[in-house]
Design a protein around this motif. Structure first.
Motif, PDB file in Angstrom:
ATOM      1  N   ALA A  45      -1.749  -8.103  -3.909  1.00 64.79           N
ATOM      2  CA  ALA A  45      -2.466  -6.830  -4.071  1.00 64.79           C
ATOM      3  C   ALA A  45      -1.466  -5.678  -4.035  1.00 64.79           C
ATOM      4  N   ASP A  46      -1.722  -4.667  -4.856  1.00 65.40           N
ATOM      5  CA  ASP A  46      -0.860  -3.490  -4.949  1.00 65.40           C
ATOM      6  C   ASP A  46      -1.764  -2.263  -5.008  1.00 65.40           C
ATOM      7  N   ILE A  47      -1.896  -1.564  -3.881  1.00 67.35           N
ATOM      8  CA  ILE A  47      -2.813  -0.427  -3.771  1.00 67.35           C
ATOM      9  C   ILE A  47      -2.010   0.876  -3.773  1.00 67.35           C
ATOM     10  N   ALA A  50      -7.293   3.585   1.850  1.00 65.14           N
ATOM     11  CA  ALA A  50      -6.361   2.715   1.128  1.00 65.14           C
ATOM     12  C   ALA A  50      -6.460   1.285   1.650  1.00 65.14           C
ATOM     13  N   VAL A  61       0.870  -1.180   0.000  1.00 63.54           N
ATOM     14  CA  VAL A  61       0.000   0.000   0.000  1.00 63.54           C
ATOM     15  C   VAL A  61       0.903   1.225   0.000  1.00 63.54           C
ATOM     16  N   GLN A  65      -2.707   4.810  -3.370  1.00 66.44           N
ATOM     17  CA  GLN A  65      -3.699   5.809  -2.982  1.00 66.44           C
ATOM     18  C   GLN A  65      -3.257   7.174  -3.510  1.00 66.44           C
ATOM     19  N   ARG A 121      -9.583  -0.352   0.488  1.00 68.68           N
ATOM     20  CA  ARG A 121      -9.428  -0.774  -0.908  1.00 68.68           C
ATOM     21  C   ARG A 121      -8.666  -2.096  -0.975  1.00 68.68           C
ATOM     22  N   LEU A 122      -7.673  -2.252  -0.104  1.00 66.98           N
ATOM     23  CA  LEU A 122      -6.927  -3.510  -0.051  1.00 66.98           C
ATOM     24  C   LEU A 122      -7.851  -4.657   0.344  1.00 66.98           C
ATOM     25  N   THR A 137     -10.189  -6.111  -2.316  1.00 63.84           N
ATOM     26  CA  THR A 137      -9.683  -7.003  -3.362  1.00 63.84           C
ATOM     27  C   THR A 137     -10.040  -8.461  -3.072  1.00 63.84           C
TER      28      THR A 137
END
Length: 270
Positions: A152-154, A168, A125, A156, A171-172, A175
Motif C-alpha cells: 500500500a502507498d498512501i 491517512a 504513508v 495524504q 485510508r491505509l 485498502t
C-alpha cells in the motif's frame, strides 16, 4: 556615538508558515541573523500581486523553505540579483545555494531497516510536499530493490494536524491489505499511525511496526518509543543563516550546497 546601520530584510519565501519543522528552522535562522543586522520578512510572495512589494522591499537575500519552483516567483527573485538559499529540499536546477536534507537517502534507510528486521510486506504513508515525496521515492525504490513487497502507498494531500494523519492511516487500513510494517514520512503521520493502531487493538510492533521521520524533535513526545530518522530543524535553520551571511560577506561562492543526513534512532516501535 556613530549611528547603527538600519537592519536589512531577508525575504522569507515559504508556502505556509504554520508547519512546526519549518517554523523551528525559521526561528533559529532569524536568531542567528539578528546580531548581523538582518531580519526575516514574510509575505505571500508566491502571490503575483505581491511581487511588486518584493521588489520594493529590496531584500538583501532570500531564505526559501522548500524548492523555488514557481516560475514567476523564481524570475522575480532572480531579477533582484541577491543571494538565495533553498532549505529542506532544492529545485532540480537550484538558482543559488542550498541547505537540504538527504530525503531520498532517509527513505532508503527506512527500507533497509525493514529488510534487516525481516518485515516482508510494507506500506508507505506520506504527505504531498517536496521533501516527503523524496522520502517516499527513496523508500519505494529501495524496498523494491531489497525484495520487499509494497502492499500500500498512501499519499495524504494535506497533513497539518494529527487528525490529518489519522485519516491517512484509516485510508491505509481501508485498502484491506496485510502489512508487517509502515514507513511514515513525518512525525504527525507516524504518531497518528501508532495512535490509530492502538485504538483498533493493534499492537506495535507485534502486529505492525512503525517507523517515522522526525524533523522537529517531537516524535518521541507524540508516540513514546517511536523509531525515527531524525533531523534537527533548528540546526538546519542556523546553517542556512550562516550560509546567507557568508554569501553576503563574499566568503562563499554562489551555487554551493550543504546536505544534512538524517540520524537513525531505533526505539521500540520496530
Amino acid at each position: 556615538m556613530a549611528s547603527l546601520l538600519p537592519p536589512r530584510p531577508i525575504a522569507l519565501i515559504a508556502p505556509r508558515l504554520d508547519a512546526a519543522p519549518a517554523a523551528r528552522a525559521m526561528q533559529a535562522c532569524a536568531e542567528a541573523l539578528a546580531p548581523a543586522g538582518y531580519y526575516l520578512a514574510a509575505a505571500p510572495w508566491q502571490d503575483p500581486a505581491a511581487l511588486a512589494m518584493l521588489d520594493a522591499l529590496r531584500p538583501a537575500a532570500a531564505l526559501v523553505i522548500g524548492p523555488l519552483d514557481d516560475p514567476g516567483l523564481r524570475a522575480a527573485v532572480a531579477a533582484l540579483e541577491i543571494p538565495l538559499v533553498e532549505t529542506w529540499s532544492a529545485s532540480a536546477q537550484p538558482p543559488d545555494g542550498a541547505v537540504v536534507v538527504d530525503n531520498e537517502e532517509a527513505g532508503r534507510r527506512a527500507a533497509r531497516h525493514f529488510a534487516a528486521k525481516r518485515y516482508a510486506r510494507v506500506a508507505c504513508v506520506s504527505a504531498d510536499c517536496p521533501w516527503e515525496r523524496a522520502r517516499r521515492a527513496g523508500f519505494i525504490g529501495s524496498a523494491a530493490a531489497l525484495g520487499l513487497e509494497l502492499v500500500a502507498d498512501i499519499v495524504q494531500p494535506e497533513v497539518q494536524h494529527l487528525n490529518d494523519g489519522r485519516m491517512a492511516f484509516l485510508r491505509l487500513l481501508a485498502t484491506n491489505t496485510i502489512f508487517d510494517a509502515v514507513f511514515c514520512s513525518s512525525d504527525l503521520l507516524a504518531a497518528a499511525a501508532v495512535s490509530e493502531a492502538h485504538n483498533r487493538d493493534l499492537h506495535v510492533p507485534q502486529d505492525l511496526a512503525v517507523l517515522g521521520f522526525s524533523d522537529d524533535g517531537s516524535a518521541a513526545q507524540w508516540a513514546q518509543g517511536l523509531t525515527t530518522l531524525a533531523v534537527d530543524a533548528a540546526d538546519l535553520g542556523r546553517r542556512a543563516a550562516r550560509f546567507l551571511l557568508d554569501r553576503l560577506q563574499g566568503e562563499r561562492a554562489a551555487g554551493e550546497r550543504e546536505t544534512i543526513e538524517a540520524v537513525f534512532e531505533e526505539r521500540l516501535s520496530t
